[in-house]
Write a protein that holds these residues in place. Structure first.
Motif, PDB file in Angstrom:
ATOM      1  N   TRP A  85     -34.934 -33.142 -17.356  1.00 43.25           N
ATOM      2  CA  TRP A  85     -35.426 -32.769 -16.254  1.00 43.25           C
ATOM      3  C   TRP A  85     -35.351 -34.873 -15.925  1.00 43.25           C
TER       4      TRP A  85
ATOM      5  N   ALA B 141     -33.231 -36.693 -13.231  1.00 43.66           N
ATOM      6  CA  ALA B 141     -33.246 -37.218 -12.245  1.00 43.66           C
ATOM      7  C   ALA B 141     -33.214 -38.904 -11.929  1.00 43.66           C
TER       8      ALA B 141
ATOM      9  N   ALA C 252     -29.167 -38.495 -11.384  1.00 41.46           N
ATOM     10  CA  ALA C 252     -29.255 -38.227 -10.152  1.00 41.46           C
ATOM     11  C   ALA C 252     -29.710 -39.075  -9.411  1.00 41.46           C
TER      12      ALA C 252
ATOM     13  N   TRP D 165     -32.136 -36.822  -0.426  1.00 38.78           N
ATOM     14  CA  TRP D 165     -32.135 -36.583  -1.661  1.00 38.78           C
ATOM     15  C   TRP D 165     -32.954 -37.585  -2.479  1.00 38.78           C
ATOM     16  N   SER D 166     -33.360 -38.457  -2.760  1.00 41.58           N
ATOM     17  CA  SER D 166     -34.544 -39.375  -2.988  1.00 41.58           C
ATOM     18  C   SER D 166     -35.781 -38.986  -3.867  1.00 41.58           C
TER      19      SER D 166
ATOM     20  N   TRP E 122     -34.940 -35.457  -5.543  1.00 46.79           N
ATOM     21  CA  TRP E 122     -35.351 -35.814  -7.477  1.00 46.79           C
ATOM     22  C   TRP E 122     -36.997 -36.725  -7.778  1.00 46.79           C
TER      23      TRP E 122
ATOM     24  N   MET F  62     -39.076 -33.877  -8.429  1.00 47.95           N
ATOM     25  CA  MET F  62     -38.756 -33.292  -9.798  1.00 47.95           C
ATOM     26  C   MET F  62     -38.987 -34.030 -11.026  1.00 47.95           C
TER      27      MET F  62
ATOM     28  N   VAL G  68     -37.409 -28.731  -4.174  1.00 47.74           N
ATOM     29  CA  VAL G  68     -36.519 -29.317  -3.948  1.00 47.74           C
ATOM     30  C   VAL G  68     -35.037 -29.357  -4.041  1.00 47.74           C
TER      31      VAL G  68
ATOM     32  N   CYS H 148     -32.236 -31.432  -0.934  1.00 46.94           N
ATOM     33  CA  CYS H 148     -31.522 -32.578  -1.854  1.00 46.94           C
ATOM     34  C   CYS H 148     -29.768 -32.140  -0.988  1.00 46.94           C
TER      35      CYS H 148
END
Length: 695
Positions: free
Chosen positions: A401, A405, A408, A434-435, A438, A441, A471, A475
């Motif tokens: 992950w 991250a 992504a 979006w940031s 992630w 995450m 999350v 996203c």
């Protein structure tokens, strides 16, 4: 470096724009030295040619040499000392398993190479239908896929026998075959490999559009990854890091290998080889670097601190590292020299696959180190009690992950920069959401929350509910598919991202699978399916299965919330009122799930939690009650975020519709309002006339 070349024009073209602008009719400045300008080619749809004997000779010789080397390696294993305390299969079973493994790897990369060539290296016809140019590639995929299929079926018998240290005849008995499959994760992996191979064969024979080919390719990548993570990387301390690294190694190496083989299979009869090689060059380096790093971690874990040159496994691992390093060297050479072939890369890939088969059958030094039950299941020991400082501070990182991250966020920012360089705006709020999703995450993956979530059900639910709800809710507001389409360069001689996504959106079976009722049912039922069945304790026993569970929850949440508040184009566009109703409808099920956890008189996943025997956890039922409370509370926060986003989108949508309607009425484009007024005036006049007649 741009990986595209432009579509040739068949009508009179305007004056050419500046080089490197990406407009049709230009050759990019970073084109391979000595490559033909695609603007001078004579066809819109490239037609790959047949492989020449010279193009086949080198890879075939390497395949023969690899087979001999694998036989030699297995002979050394059979002649070597037996592992203490572990059953070891007879030599015949070892040979069959090893050579079956090699056939699967070779046949699968050829199959997937042909499929990726169809998707990414040969431009389809109108309406995303496969062009006649793909005929030879589909035949290659069908024939290689059948070999992949039957070799995988063989491996369900041979590899299961090898792993369990019994003769092949044991697993050939009909009454014993499924027992070995269900007891051996690697057996299930080979069974999945066979099913996916069968699907690839069907697609190769029956597909008429690009979308099924894309789906078959992705399924093949995942099937090979499943085979990789159920092998020797599941053994011993730190196997959680080794398993995650094996995932990255397989994903990166198989994609790079299949693209190279796709370029090789496409040949050069159409004059588009230079464009294909540029596309391979554009993708290969980052993938090979990831593969190199992934294999380095796997080798480090399996060697367990021993000298790599002192064991057969170590020498095989060094050989794999050398192959990947040689592929990187070929990439560097191709950057500065006019090499217009990938045959050396294909030869190295075959050698690397043979080494991977050997690695999967050569016991590593890690096998000789005893392990307790916690290391067996988790990869590490949990001897330190959880505190707020340990939970919120840095813990044992989740390598998979962390990488997801980083990829992504990095690719998204690269796409935003690409869109803005083209002179088009991109909303900052999309980048921020979006940031934020992630980064959240990433924090979960590096903090103590992930580490302790593998041993305590309460923190397990904290992490999983965050991944399942908060999350993905953040996203989907980033619009990654829209960004990919905007960042994609169009007007190329090869397929582009925009065309592939359009083909997927127009694929009817996909729209049925991802229809709103199916997504709603999947989202509501996912928690009950996992946690209220024996599936949960089984998944918790394996690190790869725990990661699969996290991925499933992430994807499930993403698909559902994308349907509700996602800014990307959806397969089914729902009215905002229906979206609101769907959000409200999941609330009672979420509450029911949380109450069920708190009121349960039996321990969920009890076999697993009792077996790892964490000494500082004194009351597992109390911890489960806490998990139910955490589940209920955490479920409210993401739904609050979703409701706010939905209300804002609804308001913006209605305001935009009203603005468009006002402009249309003011300009006379829409005369429905005037017609309505005229109708009311006519009715009023008729009523007045009727009144006069009565009087």
């Amino acid at each position: 470096m741009d990986e595209s070349a432009s579509i040739p024009r068949t009508d009179p073209a305007p004056p050419p724009p500046a080089p490197g602008s990406g407009a049709p009719g230009t050759e990019d400045a970073d084109s391979a030295p000595g490559s033909p300008n695609p603007a001078t080619t004579s066809t819109i749809n490239p037609q790959p040619g047949r492989l020449t004997p010279a193009a086949l000779a080198g890879p075939l010789l390497v395949a023969v040499a690899a087979t001999v080397a694998l036989w030699w390696a297995i002979s050394l294993v059979n002649a070597g000392p037996k592992l203490p305390g572990r059953p070891q299969a007879d030599p015949f079973t070892a040979y069959v398993s090893a050579f079956g493994d090699l056939v699967v790897r070779l046949a699968s990369v050829v199959t997937l190479g042909a499929l990726v060539a169809i998707v990414a290296l040969v431009r389809p016809d109108a309406d995303h239908r496969l062009s006649p140019a793909t005929g030879r590639l589909t035949r290659v995929a069908a024939h290689a896929g059948q070999l992949w299929l039957w070799a995988s079926v063989l491996q369900t018998f041979a590899n299961s026998a090898y792993v369990n240290g019994v003769p092949l005849g044991y697993t050939l008995r009909p009454d014993a075959w499924w027992q070995f499959q269900s007891a051996t994760p690697s057996g299930l992996a080979w069974l999945l490999s066979a099913l996916v191979a069968a699907g690839c064969v069907v697609v190769a024979y029956a597909a008429r559009t690009v979308a099924p080919v894309v789906l078959a390719y992705l399924a093949g990548i995942l099937a090979l990854t499943f085979v990789a993570v159920t092998g020797t990387v599941t053994i011993g301390a730190d196997h959680d890091w080794a398993t995650d690294s094996a995932i990255w190694l397989t994903l990166a190496f198989v994609v790079a290998a299949t693209v190279a083989i796709g370029v090789w299979l496409s040949a050069d009869a159409d004059g588009a080889a230079s464009a294909r090689i540029r596309r391979y060059q554009w993708t290969a380096l980052p993938l090979l670097v990831v593969a190199l790093a992934g294999h380095a971690v796997v080798a480090w874990q399996q060697l367990a601190g021993t000298d790599p040159t002192a064991s057969l496994y170590g020498r095989v691992a060094l050989g794999q590292l050398a192959v990947i390093a040689a592929l990187i060297a070929m990439w560097l050479i191709r950057q500065v020299a006019p090499i217009t072939t990938v045959i050396p890369d294909v030869m190295l890939i075959i050698a690397g696959l043979a080494l991977a088969s050997a690695e999967n059958h050569v016991p590593s030094p890690r096998f000789g180190i005893p392990q307790n039950i916690q290391i067996n299941y988790l990869g590490y020991e949990m001897n330190v009690p959880a505190t707020i400082e340990r939970l919120l501070g840095l813990g044992r990182p989740n390598v998979l992950w962390v990488g997801l991250a980083a990829v992504a966020i990095g690719t998204y920012l690269w796409g935003v920069a690409r869109v803005r360089r083209a002179g088009r705006p991109w909303p900052i709020q999309r980048t921020l959401t979006w940031s934020a999703g992630w980064l959240l995450m990433l924090y979960l993956a590096v903090s103590g929350l992930w580490e302790y979530s593998t041993a305590l059900y309460s923190w397990h639910m904290f992490v999983h509910m965050t991944v399942n709800m908060l999350v993905p809710a953040l996203c989907v507001l980033g619009g990654p598919i829209t960004l990919a389409r905007e960042a994609s360069r169009t007007g190329t001689i090869l397929p582009d991202v925009r065309g592939v996504t359009d083909a997927l959106f127009e694929h009817r079976p996909l729209s049925r699978v991802f229809s709103p009722p199916v997504l709603w049912l999947n989202y509501v039922g996912s928690l009950f399916l996992i946690y209220y069945t024996p599936l949960f304790p089984w998944l918790m026993r394996y690190h790869w299965a725990h990661q699969l569970m996290l991925l499933y929850f992430m994807v499930t949440g993403y698909l559902f919330f994308a349907m509700i508040v996602g800014v990307d184009k959806q397969l089914t566009d729902l009215p905002h009122l229906v979206r609101l109703a769907m959000v409200i409808s999941i609330m009672p099920f979420h509450a029911l799930f949380a109450v069920g956890i708190m009121s349960s008189r039996s321990l969920i996943g009890g076999d697993f939690y009792r077996s790892i025997d964490i000494s500082w956890i004194h009351d597992l039922m109390a911890d489960q009650s806490t998990a139910g409370q955490v589940t209920w509370i955490l479920g409210e926060i993401p739904l609050f975020v979703v409701m706010i986003a939905l209300a804002a989108q609804w308001f913006t949508h209605d305001r935009a519709e009203n603005a468009v309607s006002d402009v249309a009425q003011d300009t006379g484009v829409d005369d429905s309002f005037d017609s309505y007024n005229d109708m009311l005036a006519a009715l009023a006049e008729r009523d007045r006339q009727s009144g006069r007649r009565v009087l």
